[in-house]
Design a protein around this motif. Sequence first.
Motif, PDB file in Angstrom:
ATOM      1  N   ILE A  22       0.832  -1.202   0.000  1.00 60.04           N
ATOM      2  CA  ILE A  22       0.000   0.000   0.000  1.00 60.04           C
ATOM      3  C   ILE A  22       0.863   1.248   0.000  1.00 60.04           C
ATOM      4  O   ILE A  22       0.591   2.218  -0.709  1.00 60.04           O
ATOM      5  CB  ILE A  22      -0.946  -0.006   1.220  1.00 60.04           C
ATOM      6  CG1 ILE A  22      -2.005  -1.079   1.023  1.00 60.04           C
ATOM      7  CG2 ILE A  22      -1.603   1.344   1.410  1.00 60.04           C
ATOM      8  CD1 ILE A  22      -3.031  -1.140   2.101  1.00 60.04           C
ATOM      9  N   PRO A  72       3.713  12.421  -1.062  1.00 60.47           N
ATOM     10  CA  PRO A  72       5.109  12.807  -0.853  1.00 60.47           C
ATOM     11  C   PRO A  72       5.969  11.692  -0.237  1.00 60.47           C
ATOM     12  O   PRO A  72       5.498  10.946   0.625  1.00 60.47           O
ATOM     13  CB  PRO A  72       5.015  13.984   0.124  1.00 60.47           C
ATOM     14  CG  PRO A  72       3.662  14.522  -0.058  1.00 60.47           C
ATOM     15  CD  PRO A  72       2.789  13.402  -0.505  1.00 60.47           C
ATOM     16  N   LEU A  94       8.416  11.731   1.803  1.00 59.00           N
ATOM     17  CA  LEU A  94       8.680  11.843   3.239  1.00 59.00           C
ATOM     18  C   LEU A  94       7.582  11.157   4.042  1.00 59.00           C
ATOM     19  O   LEU A  94       7.853  10.408   4.994  1.00 59.00           O
ATOM     20  CB  LEU A  94       8.755  13.327   3.606  1.00 59.00           C
ATOM     21  CG  LEU A  94       9.141  13.638   5.044  1.00 59.00           C
ATOM     22  CD1 LEU A  94      10.537  13.131   5.340  1.00 59.00           C
ATOM     23  CD2 LEU A  94       9.044  15.125   5.305  1.00 59.00           C
ATOM     24  N   PHE A  95       6.358  11.386   3.616  1.00 55.85           N
ATOM     25  CA  PHE A  95       5.235  10.806   4.337  1.00 55.85           C
ATOM     26  C   PHE A  95       5.211   9.288   4.183  1.00 55.85           C
ATOM     27  O   PHE A  95       4.968   8.560   5.151  1.00 55.85           O
ATOM     28  CB  PHE A  95       3.929  11.408   3.827  1.00 55.85           C
ATOM     29  CG  PHE A  95       2.721  10.925   4.576  1.00 55.85           C
ATOM     30  CD1 PHE A  95       2.553  11.259   5.908  1.00 55.85           C
ATOM     31  CD2 PHE A  95       1.783  10.128   3.964  1.00 55.85           C
ATOM     32  CE1 PHE A  95       1.460  10.815   6.607  1.00 55.85           C
ATOM     33  CE2 PHE A  95       0.683   9.676   4.656  1.00 55.85           C
ATOM     34  CZ  PHE A  95       0.520  10.024   5.982  1.00 55.85           C
ATOM     35  N   GLN A 140       7.681   7.714   6.325  1.00 53.51           N
ATOM     36  CA  GLN A 140       7.133   7.716   7.690  1.00 53.51           C
ATOM     37  C   GLN A 140       6.303   6.481   7.939  1.00 53.51           C
ATOM     38  O   GLN A 140       6.438   5.800   8.940  1.00 53.51           O
ATOM     39  CB  GLN A 140       6.198   8.921   7.858  1.00 53.51           C
ATOM     40  CG  GLN A 140       6.875  10.171   8.256  1.00 53.51           C
ATOM     41  CD  GLN A 140       7.877   9.890   9.292  1.00 53.51           C
ATOM     42  OE1 GLN A 140       7.526   9.627  10.425  1.00 53.51           O
ATOM     43  NE2 GLN A 140       9.132   9.902   8.936  1.00 53.51           N
ATOM     44  N   LEU A 141       5.389   6.230   6.986  1.00 56.83           N
ATOM     45  CA  LEU A 141       4.488   5.090   7.137  1.00 56.83           C
ATOM     46  C   LEU A 141       5.280   3.793   7.204  1.00 56.83           C
ATOM     47  O   LEU A 141       5.001   2.923   8.027  1.00 56.83           O
ATOM     48  CB  LEU A 141       3.507   5.034   5.972  1.00 56.83           C
ATOM     49  CG  LEU A 141       2.379   6.062   5.994  1.00 56.83           C
ATOM     50  CD1 LEU A 141       1.547   5.955   4.737  1.00 56.83           C
ATOM     51  CD2 LEU A 141       1.504   5.852   7.202  1.00 56.83           C
ATOM     52  N   PHE A 156       8.420   3.304   8.095  1.00 56.92           N
ATOM     53  CA  PHE A 156       9.156   3.196   9.363  1.00 56.92           C
ATOM     54  C   PHE A 156       8.214   2.845  10.502  1.00 56.92           C
ATOM     55  O   PHE A 156       8.502   1.976  11.329  1.00 56.92           O
ATOM     56  CB  PHE A 156       9.836   4.519   9.699  1.00 56.92           C
ATOM     57  CG  PHE A 156      11.196   4.634   9.105  1.00 56.92           C
ATOM     58  CD1 PHE A 156      12.212   3.796   9.523  1.00 56.92           C
ATOM     59  CD2 PHE A 156      11.466   5.568   8.139  1.00 56.92           C
ATOM     60  CE1 PHE A 156      13.464   3.894   8.973  1.00 56.92           C
ATOM     61  CE2 PHE A 156      12.716   5.673   7.584  1.00 56.92           C
ATOM     62  CZ  PHE A 156      13.717   4.836   7.996  1.00 56.92           C
ATOM     63  N   LEU A 157       7.098   3.569  10.529  1.00 58.31           N
ATOM     64  CA  LEU A 157       6.144   3.336  11.606  1.00 58.31           C
ATOM     65  C   LEU A 157       5.742   1.869  11.626  1.00 58.31           C
ATOM     66  O   LEU A 157       5.730   1.228  12.669  1.00 58.31           O
ATOM     67  CB  LEU A 157       4.924   4.213  11.363  1.00 58.31           C
ATOM     68  CG  LEU A 157       3.965   4.470  12.522  1.00 58.31           C
ATOM     69  CD1 LEU A 157       3.050   5.606  12.162  1.00 58.31           C
ATOM     70  CD2 LEU A 157       3.150   3.278  12.894  1.00 58.31           C
ATOM     71  N   TYR A 158       5.452   1.377  10.448  1.00 59.95           N
ATOM     72  CA  TYR A 158       4.973   0.006  10.359  1.00 59.95           C
ATOM     73  C   TYR A 158       6.067  -0.977  10.753  1.00 59.95           C
ATOM     74  O   TYR A 158       5.851  -1.928  11.480  1.00 59.95           O
ATOM     75  CB  TYR A 158       4.512  -0.260   8.929  1.00 59.95           C
ATOM     76  CG  TYR A 158       3.938  -1.625   8.755  1.00 59.95           C
ATOM     77  CD1 TYR A 158       2.724  -1.947   9.335  1.00 59.95           C
ATOM     78  CD2 TYR A 158       4.609  -2.585   8.034  1.00 59.95           C
ATOM     79  CE1 TYR A 158       2.191  -3.195   9.190  1.00 59.95           C
ATOM     80  CE2 TYR A 158       4.078  -3.843   7.885  1.00 59.95           C
ATOM     81  CZ  TYR A 158       2.878  -4.143   8.460  1.00 59.95           C
ATOM     82  OH  TYR A 158       2.355  -5.382   8.322  1.00 59.95           O
ATOM     83  N   TYR A 177      19.314   4.373  12.874  1.00 59.75           N
ATOM     84  CA  TYR A 177      19.862   5.351  11.957  1.00 59.75           C
ATOM     85  C   TYR A 177      21.289   4.993  11.554  1.00 59.75           C
ATOM     86  O   TYR A 177      21.652   5.052  10.381  1.00 59.75           O
ATOM     87  CB  TYR A 177      19.808   6.743  12.596  1.00 59.75           C
ATOM     88  CG  TYR A 177      20.431   7.799  11.727  1.00 59.75           C
ATOM     89  CD1 TYR A 177      19.908   8.060  10.456  1.00 59.75           C
ATOM     90  CD2 TYR A 177      21.537   8.518  12.150  1.00 59.75           C
ATOM     91  CE1 TYR A 177      20.458   9.011   9.642  1.00 59.75           C
ATOM     92  CE2 TYR A 177      22.100   9.480  11.340  1.00 59.75           C
ATOM     93  CZ  TYR A 177      21.566   9.720  10.091  1.00 59.75           C
ATOM     94  OH  TYR A 177      22.127  10.668   9.286  1.00 59.75           O
ATOM     95  N   MET A 183      21.309   2.143   9.255  1.00 63.03           N
ATOM     96  CA  MET A 183      20.865   2.537   7.915  1.00 63.03           C
ATOM     97  C   MET A 183      21.962   3.271   7.163  1.00 63.03           C
ATOM     98  O   MET A 183      22.163   3.073   5.962  1.00 63.03           O
ATOM     99  CB  MET A 183      19.625   3.417   8.010  1.00 63.03           C
ATOM    100  CG  MET A 183      18.369   2.626   8.295  1.00 63.03           C
ATOM    101  SD  MET A 183      17.016   3.647   8.798  1.00 63.03           S
ATOM    102  CE  MET A 183      16.862   4.692   7.399  1.00 63.03           C
ATOM    103  N   PHE A 188      21.935   4.658   3.410  1.00 63.79           N
ATOM    104  CA  PHE A 188      20.694   5.432   3.428  1.00 63.79           C
ATOM    105  C   PHE A 188      20.943   6.876   2.999  1.00 63.79           C
ATOM    106  O   PHE A 188      21.884   7.515   3.449  1.00 63.79           O
ATOM    107  CB  PHE A 188      20.115   5.411   4.842  1.00 63.79           C
ATOM    108  CG  PHE A 188      18.861   6.224   5.020  1.00 63.79           C
ATOM    109  CD1 PHE A 188      17.701   5.880   4.363  1.00 63.79           C
ATOM    110  CD2 PHE A 188      18.859   7.328   5.855  1.00 63.79           C
ATOM    111  CE1 PHE A 188      16.541   6.623   4.542  1.00 63.79           C
ATOM    112  CE2 PHE A 188      17.701   8.070   6.036  1.00 63.79           C
ATOM    113  CZ  PHE A 188      16.546   7.713   5.380  1.00 63.79           C
ATOM    114  N   GLN A 189      20.119   7.357   2.084  1.00 64.46           N
ATOM    115  CA  GLN A 189      20.287   8.744   1.646  1.00 64.46           C
ATOM    116  C   GLN A 189      18.996   9.540   1.715  1.00 64.46           C
ATOM    117  O   GLN A 189      18.775  10.459   0.940  1.00 64.46           O
ATOM    118  CB  GLN A 189      20.841   8.774   0.209  1.00 64.46           C
ATOM    119  CG  GLN A 189      22.317   8.436   0.187  1.00 64.46           C
ATOM    120  CD  GLN A 189      22.831   8.248  -1.206  1.00 64.46           C
ATOM    121  OE1 GLN A 189      22.089   7.827  -2.089  1.00 64.46           O
ATOM    122  NE2 GLN A 189      24.097   8.552  -1.407  1.00 64.46           N
ATOM    123  N   GLY A 190      18.138   9.172   2.622  1.00 66.06           N
ATOM    124  CA  GLY A 190      16.944   9.978   2.817  1.00 66.06           C
ATOM    125  C   GLY A 190      15.705   9.453   2.121  1.00 66.06           C
ATOM    126  O   GLY A 190      14.636  10.007   2.266  1.00 66.06           O
TER     127      GLY A 190
END
Lengths: 268, 348
Positions: A141, A151, A153-154, A157-158, A160-162, A213, A216, A221-223
Amino acid sequence: MTFDARYFDIGRLDRLSYGGSFVHRLDPRAKVIATILFLFTVVSFPKYEVAALAPFFLFPALLLTVGAIPVRFLLRKILIVSPFAFFIGIFNPLLDTQTAVVLFGFAVSAGWLSFLAILLKFALTVSAALLLIATTSFPGICHALRRLGVPALFVSQLLFLYRYLFVLMEEAMRIIRAREMRSFGSHGAGMKMFVRLIGILFLRTVDRAERIYYAMLSRGFQGDIPTLKQSHIALSDLLFLSAMIASLGVFRFFPVAEKLGRVVQELF
Amino acid sequence: MHMADALLSPAVGTTLWATTAVAGGYAAKKLKVQLDDKMIPLMGVLGAFIFAAQMINFTIPGTGSSGHLAGGMILAIILGPYAAFLVMASVLTVQALFFADGGLLALGCNIWNLGFYACFLIYPFIYKPWVGNSNQRGRILAASMISVILALQLGAFSVVLETLLSGNSDLPFGAFTLLMQPIHLAIGLVEGIVTAGVISYVQNARPELLESMAPSRLPGATLSLRRVLITFAALAVFAGGVLSLLASTNPDGLEWSIAKVTGNGELRDTEKGIARALKTIQQKTAFLPDYGFKRGKNYQEKPEPPPSWPNVGTGTSVSGLVGAAAVLGIIVLIGVSIRSCRGKDAQP
């Protein structure tokens, strides 16, 4: 709901989403779009419309059976979240007492009609959302949302949260268990202890975020979170979506239930 | 106070989705400038933290009942308003999907009600100027209490407005407000205490974690007059937009309002997207002769009161009732037959 029950529920939905049925294999984008269209169509019915909502139960029923989602599990989840809609809707029969229909000698007030409509809409919309997640993996999803223009970024977020939801829930469960073992009855369930528990959980969370972090970073990791899994809109997705749109249109603008009712009445 | 899809109308749902998307886009844009990569995992993990923390129940003193945290204000104090708004949005999205706490259409409303006021109004205008860098417990307690209570009151009031504007509920404005506000005052008191406690705890244990303390992060409180004006202008537009919808969805039902709108076309021009498309199609079909009143032959002739709403006729409703039962029967039949075709091994 107790902590364990909620934890179990979220884990179960997650496991269900990795099934292999036809619904599971559809492209997440197609399912997200279809769900949103479904929700809009259901909600767009006028306040007193009841019978016209019945055909819409076809969609959850199909997803449920084809996707092999347990009915009772879903019903229980719908029931658990129903109080808000129920308690706001229950005032309708009390406030709107004007007689709308006389059915078999009983006067049915308009308030009961609108209350029933709210409950039906509630069952439909909630089951649509739950079935979307039960037949589509959450990362699926998220990627769909990303490709539909949400976006980055959002979406990260999802993700990571998950990803860390389960980790932190286990952390929280450890803390709760420790509290329960050291306290008898309801001792230690008060506000003061609660604040400390949350504080501890917060500090552990932050420490974990730090470690995550660094891990990663060491993996480059580059954002942004790239995805290796490519999803393609296949013919079956297009067919699913167009069938969905066509049937939603028919159910919305053609009084299916009423017509069928006439046919049945003619028969007897 | 999670809004449910069933109580919303498409117009209100879409409007709130749009305003929330604008607020979220603004937050994302702001964050892009001031964000170091380190914040991304921190935000995500804190979202998971709020989620986990919400599941720990505590006993509310004196009542024996228990409550849990909502967490918007804690996030704003720790992460700053922009990051907090996005985290809150992601928490609510996952909740909507996994727990069906507030539906997907209502997600716009819920993010707005629970995130916007705390992050964009109360934190920068009340909490931050009040507390600043101070670590006095009393001050933090007072500021958190007031902030959380205000944010919750605004959120609860929005729930009232959104429900009433959607027109599915018959609750009068006054009664509904009296129902929602005091309950959320009580919730706010508890959440205020918890917020203050957690913030003081963090302040003592790891003060550098707080947004106001970290020098590397841009301060959110250096508010220019311009930003204040923009915020209030946005609020005014929101209020105006919503209030203009009031004229069209209240209280006589959709069909009536469409009839009115077709009379004077400008009223609905502010609406866009799917809601509008749906409405225009509906406008065309709502007056099809089929849709209206037709009596079944078995039913007594009853004069229909034409001016009153709802004018659901007996003939229509009985055939509707019979039809609905038939439809549901067919659906169950389809379900059962698919299930039996799949065989027992398909059961998880």
